[in-house]
Design an enzyme around this catalytic site. Structure first.
Site, PDB file in Angstrom:
ATOM      1  N   LYS A  78     -14.064  -1.604  14.607  1.00 51.91           N
ATOM      2  CA  LYS A  78     -14.817  -2.244  13.856  1.00 51.91           C
ATOM      3  C   LYS A  78     -15.882  -3.354  14.602  1.00 51.91           C
ATOM      4  O   LYS A  78     -15.279  -4.131  15.189  1.00 51.91           O
ATOM      5  CB  LYS A  78     -14.677  -2.684  12.538  1.00 51.91           C
ATOM      6  N   SER A 153     -17.352  -2.419   3.690  1.00 44.98           N
ATOM      7  CA  SER A 153     -17.793  -2.606   4.736  1.00 44.98           C
ATOM      8  C   SER A 153     -17.720  -1.765   6.278  1.00 44.98           C
ATOM      9  O   SER A 153     -18.552  -1.423   7.118  1.00 44.98           O
ATOM     10  CB  SER A 153     -18.329  -4.056   5.281  1.00 44.98           C
ATOM     11  N   SER A 177     -13.106  -3.842   1.977  1.00 45.76           N
ATOM     12  CA  SER A 177     -13.560  -3.316   2.851  1.00 45.76           C
ATOM     13  C   SER A 177     -13.008  -2.074   3.891  1.00 45.76           C
ATOM     14  O   SER A 177     -13.428  -1.489   4.624  1.00 45.76           O
ATOM     15  CB  SER A 177     -14.281  -4.225   3.842  1.00 45.76           C
TER      16      SER A 177
HETATM   17  N1  GLN Z   1     -17.408  -4.757  -0.949  1.00 46.34           N
HETATM   18  C1  GLN Z   1     -17.193  -6.148  -0.808  1.00 46.34           C
HETATM   19  C2  GLN Z   1     -18.144  -7.186  -0.655  1.00 46.34           C
HETATM   20  O1  GLN Z   1     -19.315  -6.569  -0.543  1.00 46.34           O
HETATM   21  C3  GLN Z   1     -15.858  -6.264  -0.060  1.00 46.34           C
HETATM   22  C4  GLN Z   1     -16.410  -6.892   1.630  1.00 46.34           C
HETATM   23  C5  GLN Z   1     -15.271  -6.756   2.588  1.00 46.34           C
HETATM   24  O2  GLN Z   1     -14.069  -6.533   2.269  1.00 46.34           O
HETATM   25  N2  GLN Z   1     -15.483  -7.292   3.704  1.00 46.34           N
HETATM   26  O3  GLN Z   1     -18.019  -8.370  -0.117  1.00 46.34           O
END
Ligand code: GLN
EC number: 6.3.5.7
Length: 465
Positions: A78, A153, A177
């Site tokens: 990532k 994400s 994410s």
């Molecule tokens: N979807 C969640 C957010 O928008 C999780 C993000 C994450 O785990 N980095 O914050």
């Protein structure tokens, strides 16, 4: 040609040890898939030009007999994890040309095993989002159906593994994410106990919630990656020692928070959940309905604490110390011009929200209150785990949605309902694929375990099959 899409790390590693496969061959096959599909799917922000060189070195290591299960395995990383000398942008314009000056702790570990880093994957900017639509470099598409999101994400990492561009990947999970894109792409995704994996070298989003974890096709593969990256690091004072781990994976009582599942879950997702639960019962698991009244507050608590930490962490990106700078008439004008140009909409929204909940006059009403409820959620889990070994829910209330379908940010946030509580409580959790919908879209099941019981999570997938 090697069928990377259906090859596991376990199998590829064993074949390489026996001389039936080389890392160069394997990496070439991944590069071919990337060449064929990356343009359409937008999985990688950069494919590393030296991937084959890395593979050659790995082959030498394997021949010398010093290889491990991960030597020569191509992995996708990532774009918020630092690798010395390589760009790491968090999919933001702010850090477009930022080059890492050191290796993340986990990268050091993987380098010592001779892993091949194949490229850096697309993501929502600074890991904020559930669809990769917030990337400054365009969204990643779901390889199952390119009209749909891969989740986020860490959407790029999930799409890379699913489409045979890498055998495993790393993501970061602050509120789901890793688990959510794993669910949307039909993979295993795991978020370790808070502190199990060092955050040194991970671009911080929300420091009390962030954890790095693996994506893979199977739990066995995910465990191989997990074992390679856990461990205490003196550069991260919250990291834990391996001695804290209970190794026994024999855990069999599943708690189901029924009232929590009653609203807002897609009927097809719910049906798959019930069928999977029945399968696990037949495989010898005991199930128990549980009541966890505080769980429903996880989402509002998360969306107060997370932006507060985001606003603090991202304040260092000011045009002076790192990243993009646009000159202005004075220093404040320079801050404003740099930050307005460097950050996308969702990132700005969260920084403003975070600054608001931390501001004088609102701190007690929002931030402090959220922490009180966070502690209540932690307690509720502690009590729950006196009776059961896992809490099981669907990973996401829906299957992968279409691009643009969730334009209202609140609609997008609602999809995080089942994933954020594990981060708030620091617990390990996994998403396991559990079949596909009528439209061919993957379902995922989420299991959350007590702290340090990470190993127990890897045993469930076999029983489900
Ligand atoms: N979807 C969640 C957010 O928008 C999780 C993000 C994450 O785990 N980095 O914050």
């Amino acid at each position: 040609m090697i069928d990377v899409k259906n090859l596991t790390i376990e199998k590829a590693g064993a074949m390489m040890q026996k001389g039936e496969l080389t890392s160069v061959g394997l990496v070439s096959a991944c590069l071919k898939n990337i060449e064929e599909k990356n343009k359409e799917l937008n999985v990688f922000l950069e494919v590393f030009a030296d991937a084959l060189e890395q593979a050659k070195r790995a082959d030498v290591l394997i021949k010398s007999g010093k290889g491990t299960k991960l030597t020569g395995i191509p992995m996708a990383i990532k774009d918020n994890i630092l690798i010395t000398g390589r760009k790491v942008s968090s999919a933001s314009k702010m850090l477009e040309n930022y080059v890492a000056s050191y290796d993340a702790f986990i990268i050091k570990k993987l380098k010592s095993e001779g892993v091949v880093f194949i490229g850096r994957t697309n993501m929502d900017e600074f890991a904020m989002g559930s669809s990769t639509e917030n990337s400054a470099y365009g969204p990643t598409k779901n390889p199952n159906d390119p009209s749909r999101v891969p989740g986020g994400s860490s959407g790029g990492s999930a799409a890379a593994v699913f489409s045979g561009m890498a055998l495993g990947a790393l993501g970061s999970d602050t509120g789901g994410s890793i688990r959510q894109p794993a669910s949307f792409c039909g993979l295993v995704g795991m978020k370790p106990t808070y502190g199990a994996v060092s955050r040194s070298g991970l671009t911080a989003m929300s420091s009390s919630l962030d954890q790095i974890g693996p994506f893979a096709k199977t739990s066995e593969d995910a465990e191989i990656i997990f074992k390679a990256i856990v461990g205490k690091d003196k550069m991260d004072s919250t990291s834990l020692s391996l001695a804290d781990y209970k190794s026994s994976p024999v855990r069999k009582i599943i708690g189901v928070p029924r009232d929590f599942l009653a609203k807002g879950v897609d009927p097809e997702v719910l049906k798959n959940f019930e069928e999977s639960l029945a399968k696990l019962k037949r495989a010898g698991y005991l199930t128990k309905d549980i009541v966890m009244p505080y769980l429903k507050y996880s989402l509002p608590v998360y969306y107060i604490i997370m932006p507060a930490e985001v606003s603090t962490n991202l304040s260092r990106l000011d045009g002076v110390r790192y990243g993009l700078r646009n000159e202005g008439q004075n220093i404040f004008d320079m801050f404003k011009k740099s930050r307005s140009a460097g950050f996308g909409r969702e990132t700005r929204r969260r920084m403003i929200l975070g600054a608001y909940v931390l501001s004088h006059g609102y701190y007690d009403a929002y931030y402090n209150k959220a922490w009180q409820v966070r502690r209540a959620i932690i307690k509720e889990y502690q009590n729950t785990f006196k009776d059961v070994d896992f809490v099981m829910t669907p990973t996401v209330p829906t299957t992968a949605f279409k691009f643009g379908e969730k334009k209202d940010p609140l609609q997008m946030y609602l999809g995080d309902i089942f994933t954020v509580s594990a981060n708030l409580a620091g617990l390990p959790a996994i998403s396991i694929p559990s079949g596909v919908s009528v439209a061919g879209l993957p379902f995922g099941l989420e299991f959350t375990a007590p702290p340090y019981a990470d190993a127990s999570l890897f045993a469930i997938q076999k029983d489900l099959q």
